[in-house]
Design a protein around this motif. Structure first.
Motif, PDB file in Angstrom:
ATOM      1  N   THR A  12     -32.285 -16.274 -96.366  1.00  0.00           N
ATOM      2  CA  THR A  12     -31.010 -16.080 -97.045  1.00  0.00           C
ATOM      3  C   THR A  12     -30.124 -15.122 -96.268  1.00  0.00           C
ATOM      4  N   ALA A  13     -30.704 -14.017 -95.808  1.00  0.00           N
ATOM      5  CA  ALA A  13     -29.925 -13.030 -95.064  1.00  0.00           C
ATOM      6  C   ALA A  13     -29.411 -13.615 -93.751  1.00  0.00           C
ATOM      7  N   LEU A  14     -30.282 -14.330 -93.036  1.00  0.00           N
ATOM      8  CA  LEU A  14     -29.856 -14.945 -91.779  1.00  0.00           C
ATOM      9  C   LEU A  14     -28.783 -15.990 -92.018  1.00  0.00           C
ATOM     10  N   GLU A  15     -28.970 -16.837 -93.015  1.00  0.00           N
ATOM     11  CA  GLU A  15     -27.996 -17.895 -93.298  1.00  0.00           C
ATOM     12  C   GLU A  15     -26.653 -17.306 -93.696  1.00  0.00           C
ATOM     13  N   SER A  16     -26.671 -16.211 -94.432  1.00  0.00           N
ATOM     14  CA  SER A  16     -25.425 -15.532 -94.780  1.00  0.00           C
ATOM     15  C   SER A  16     -24.737 -15.007 -93.526  1.00  0.00           C
ATOM     16  N   ALA A  17     -25.520 -14.436 -92.606  1.00  0.00           N
ATOM     17  CA  ALA A  17     -24.956 -13.893 -91.373  1.00  0.00           C
ATOM     18  C   ALA A  17     -24.322 -14.989 -90.529  1.00  0.00           C
ATOM     19  N   ILE A  18     -25.042 -16.097 -90.324  1.00  0.00           N
ATOM     20  CA  ILE A  18     -24.497 -17.188 -89.515  1.00  0.00           C
ATOM     21  C   ILE A  18     -23.257 -17.776 -90.180  1.00  0.00           C
ATOM     22  N   GLY A  19     -23.291 -17.886 -91.506  1.00  0.00           N
ATOM     23  CA  GLY A  19     -22.125 -18.384 -92.231  1.00  0.00           C
ATOM     24  C   GLY A  19     -20.889 -17.539 -91.991  1.00  0.00           C
ATOM     25  N   GLU A  20     -21.066 -16.222 -91.924  1.00  0.00           N
ATOM     26  CA  GLU A  20     -19.936 -15.339 -91.628  1.00  0.00           C
ATOM     27  C   GLU A  20     -19.381 -15.606 -90.234  1.00  0.00           C
ATOM     28  N   LEU A  21     -20.267 -15.862 -89.271  1.00  0.00           N
ATOM     29  CA  LEU A  21     -19.817 -16.089 -87.901  1.00  0.00           C
ATOM     30  C   LEU A  21     -19.183 -17.465 -87.726  1.00  0.00           C
ATOM     31  N   GLU A  22     -19.679 -18.464 -88.455  1.00  0.00           N
ATOM     32  CA  GLU A  22     -19.121 -19.811 -88.357  1.00  0.00           C
ATOM     33  C   GLU A  22     -17.811 -19.943 -89.133  1.00  0.00           C
ATOM     34  N   SER A  23     -17.552 -19.025 -90.050  1.00  0.00           N
ATOM     35  CA  SER A  23     -16.348 -19.104 -90.878  1.00  0.00           C
ATOM     36  C   SER A  23     -15.165 -18.477 -90.161  1.00  0.00           C
ATOM     37  N   LYS A  31     -31.471 -20.869 -78.308  1.00  0.00           N
ATOM     38  CA  LYS A  31     -30.731 -20.587 -77.077  1.00  0.00           C
ATOM     39  C   LYS A  31     -29.972 -19.255 -77.206  1.00  0.00           C
ATOM     40  N   ALA A  32     -28.679 -19.262 -76.957  1.00  0.00           N
ATOM     41  CA  ALA A  32     -27.925 -18.011 -76.854  1.00  0.00           C
ATOM     42  C   ALA A  32     -27.841 -17.250 -78.170  1.00  0.00           C
ATOM     43  N   LEU A  33     -27.918 -17.933 -79.301  1.00  0.00           N
ATOM     44  CA  LEU A  33     -27.775 -17.232 -80.576  1.00  0.00           C
ATOM     45  C   LEU A  33     -28.802 -16.110 -80.699  1.00  0.00           C
ATOM     46  N   THR A  34     -30.057 -16.399 -80.384  1.00  0.00           N
ATOM     47  CA  THR A  34     -31.091 -15.368 -80.440  1.00  0.00           C
ATOM     48  C   THR A  34     -31.303 -14.712 -79.088  1.00  0.00           C
ATOM     49  N   GLY A  35     -31.250 -15.486 -78.003  1.00  0.00           N
ATOM     50  CA  GLY A  35     -31.039 -14.961 -76.673  1.00  0.00           C
ATOM     51  C   GLY A  35     -32.181 -14.260 -75.969  1.00  0.00           C
ATOM     52  N   HIS A  36     -33.378 -14.238 -76.531  1.00  0.00           N
ATOM     53  CA  HIS A  36     -34.464 -13.518 -75.875  1.00  0.00           C
ATOM     54  C   HIS A  36     -35.635 -14.428 -75.485  1.00  0.00           C
ATOM     55  N   GLY A  37     -35.495 -15.736 -75.694  1.00  0.00           N
ATOM     56  CA  GLY A  37     -36.519 -16.672 -75.272  1.00  0.00           C
ATOM     57  C   GLY A  37     -37.827 -16.541 -76.025  1.00  0.00           C
ATOM     58  N   MET A  88     -40.724 -14.434 -89.849  1.00  0.00           N
ATOM     59  CA  MET A  88     -40.610 -13.565 -88.687  1.00  0.00           C
ATOM     60  C   MET A  88     -39.551 -14.086 -87.719  1.00  0.00           C
ATOM     61  N   GLU A  89     -39.534 -15.417 -87.492  1.00  0.00           N
ATOM     62  CA  GLU A  89     -38.524 -15.995 -86.614  1.00  0.00           C
ATOM     63  C   GLU A  89     -37.117 -15.755 -87.180  1.00  0.00           C
ATOM     64  N   ALA A  90     -36.959 -15.937 -88.493  1.00  0.00           N
ATOM     65  CA  ALA A  90     -35.651 -15.716 -89.104  1.00  0.00           C
ATOM     66  C   ALA A  90     -35.217 -14.257 -88.966  1.00  0.00           C
ATOM     67  N   TRP A  91     -36.156 -13.341 -89.144  1.00  0.00           N
ATOM     68  CA  TRP A  91     -35.826 -11.920 -89.020  1.00  0.00           C
ATOM     69  C   TRP A  91     -35.469 -11.562 -87.584  1.00  0.00           C
ATOM     70  N   LEU A  92     -36.238 -12.083 -86.617  1.00  0.00           N
ATOM     71  CA  LEU A  92     -35.927 -11.827 -85.216  1.00  0.00           C
ATOM     72  C   LEU A  92     -34.546 -12.369 -84.852  1.00  0.00           C
ATOM     73  N   ALA A  93     -34.217 -13.539 -85.380  1.00  0.00           N
ATOM     74  CA  ALA A  93     -32.905 -14.122 -85.102  1.00  0.00           C
ATOM     75  C   ALA A  93     -31.792 -13.243 -85.661  1.00  0.00           C
ATOM     76  N   HIS A  94     -31.961 -12.769 -86.883  1.00  0.00           N
ATOM     77  CA  HIS A  94     -30.943 -11.918 -87.502  1.00  0.00           C
ATOM     78  C   HIS A  94     -30.797 -10.613 -86.717  1.00  0.00           C
ATOM     79  N   ARG A  95     -31.917 -10.038 -86.335  1.00  0.00           N
ATOM     80  CA  ARG A  95     -31.881  -8.816 -85.535  1.00  0.00           C
ATOM     81  C   ARG A  95     -31.114  -9.025 -84.233  1.00  0.00           C
ATOM     82  N   SER A  96     -31.301 -10.191 -83.618  1.00  0.00           N
ATOM     83  CA  SER A  96     -30.687 -10.471 -82.324  1.00  0.00           C
ATOM     84  C   SER A  96     -29.182 -10.684 -82.412  1.00  0.00           C
TER      85      SER A  96
END
Length: 387
Positions: A56-67, A206-212, A244-252
């Protein structure tokens, strides 16, 4: 309320309200089920396949960036985002949830190579698949009677660009929905929903999370019903991200602006250096003023991405070049903080020459990286077998 800049939004996106003695970004929630009294209809979290607070937190964050207006946090309208276990999970959710026997979809014929087996699967389901190149808005001529237009701009690996708004308007006039694969651009480089798309789709790997180190995908929509259709597909297919993947993505996300600015500058520097090499042909980067994509890219993109493509004289020459690089890893994927490159033809599925190289520029110093590329080109040329 004023909208913050991209650089500020990525740092704050999706964070909860401040609570005393709590971390700014709560840790991942690991849960297969939740305490669930009474009726389940209004429960925010009922089962781990349906929802998770970390998603939920990650999806909210991406939604802010896509909006384009920053979403509800900035007083905007908001965007509905659904996260997936991988980029292909997101791609499949859009294409296969819309597939109906007898319907027609328009796809690029020069997009990501896994679109080829997806096209085959759609045909098996009774869907008419039409394809055209990305460049020149060639998909425009195939829209009559179609139910969905799939755009990939910039395309991977060829880096062609099309006019998203023009194609989206034409598709909507004919009753078709529009999806844009925005993986290479990221929401800081291009906002497909602002350009008229119904779905913005990306591989967060890819670039969204950026650390491979993370496999992730997402779909963003303005329309709650369309988002609901891909969310239902995620549930049925079980294509859910790990917490964990969702949290790492949000952190990135907090460094996305810094990373993509540096990568775009480095990619442009490398592309310019390659233009001066006689053995290098077909240099492509949307930020080069002489690139065929530049005119369209500069109108709809805010930064031009980290990928440079070019062709060397054959397979062996390209492999000598890749082997001589010191600061660039030979690996697939793109968008990471460490530069990578590969001979793309080794995978099959891409209509590219044997010496075609796709390079992803990381955050290394652009001068160091350019020097390494030029040195590797010298080595590859010096080691060329003599006839």
């Amino acid at each position: 309320m004023t909208s913050d800049s991209d650089a500020t939004r990525v740092v704050r996106a999706g964070l909860p309200e401040e609570q005393p003695y709590e971390p700014p970004l709560p840790g991942p929630v690991f849960a297969a089920h939740y305490h669930l009294p009474g009726d389940v209809g209004d429960a925010p979290y009922a089962y781990g396949r349906d929802a998770n607070p970390t998603w939920t937190a990650l999806e909210s964050a991406i939604g802010e960036l896509e909006s384009p207006d920053g979403g509800p946090r900035a007083g905007g309208t908001g965007v509905h985002t659904v996260s997936f276990a991988s980029g292909m999970g997101a791609v499949s959710a859009v294409l296969l949830s819309r597939a109906r026997p007898g319907s027609a979809v328009v796809l690029p014929d020069d997009g990501y190579n896994l679109l080829v087996p997806v096209r085959e699967r759609l045909s098996e389901l009774g869907v008419e698949v039409r394809t055209a190149p990305t460049a020149g808005d060639a998909q425009l001529g195939l829209l009559e009677g179609a139910s969905l237009l799939w755009i990939e701009s910039p395309s991977n690996p060829g880096l062609d660009v099309c006019d998203i708004r023009r194609l989206a308007d034409a598709a909507h006039e004919r009753g078709a929905l529009v999806a844009v694969d925005n993986t290479l651009a990221t929401p800081l480089g291009q906002r497909p929903l602002e350009l008229g798309a119904d779905f913005s789709v990306a591989s967060g790997t890819k670039a969204l999370t950026g650390h491979g180190d993370v496999l992730l995908g997402y779909v963003s929509c303005r329309d709650a019903g369309l988002a609901g259709s891909v969310r239902q597909w995620r549930k049925l297919a079980g294509a859910i991200p790990g917490p964990m993947e969702a949290w790492l993505a949000h952190r990135s996300l907090a460094t996305l602006d810094l990373r993509t600015h540096r990568q775009a500058a480095g990619a442009l520097a490398v592309a310019r250096a390659l233009l001066d090499r006689p053995e290098v042909t077909g240099v492509r980067h949307p930020g080069l003023p002489d690139d065929p994509a530049y005119g369209t890219a500069v109108r709809q993109m805010r930064r031009f991405g980290c990928v440079v493509s070019f062709t060397l004289p054959g397979k062996e020459h390209a492999e000598r070049f890749l082997g001589a690089l010191r600061l660039v890893d030979e690996a697939t994927s793109f968008g990471g903080v460490r530069s990578t490159a590969e001979r793309r033809g080794r995978w099959g599925g891409d209509a590219v020459p044997e010496g075609f190289v796709r390079m992803s520029v990381g955050v290394e110093d652009p001068d160091d990286l350019t020097a390494d590329v030029l040195r590797a080109l010298d080595v590859a040329a010096a080691e060329r077998p003599r006839s």
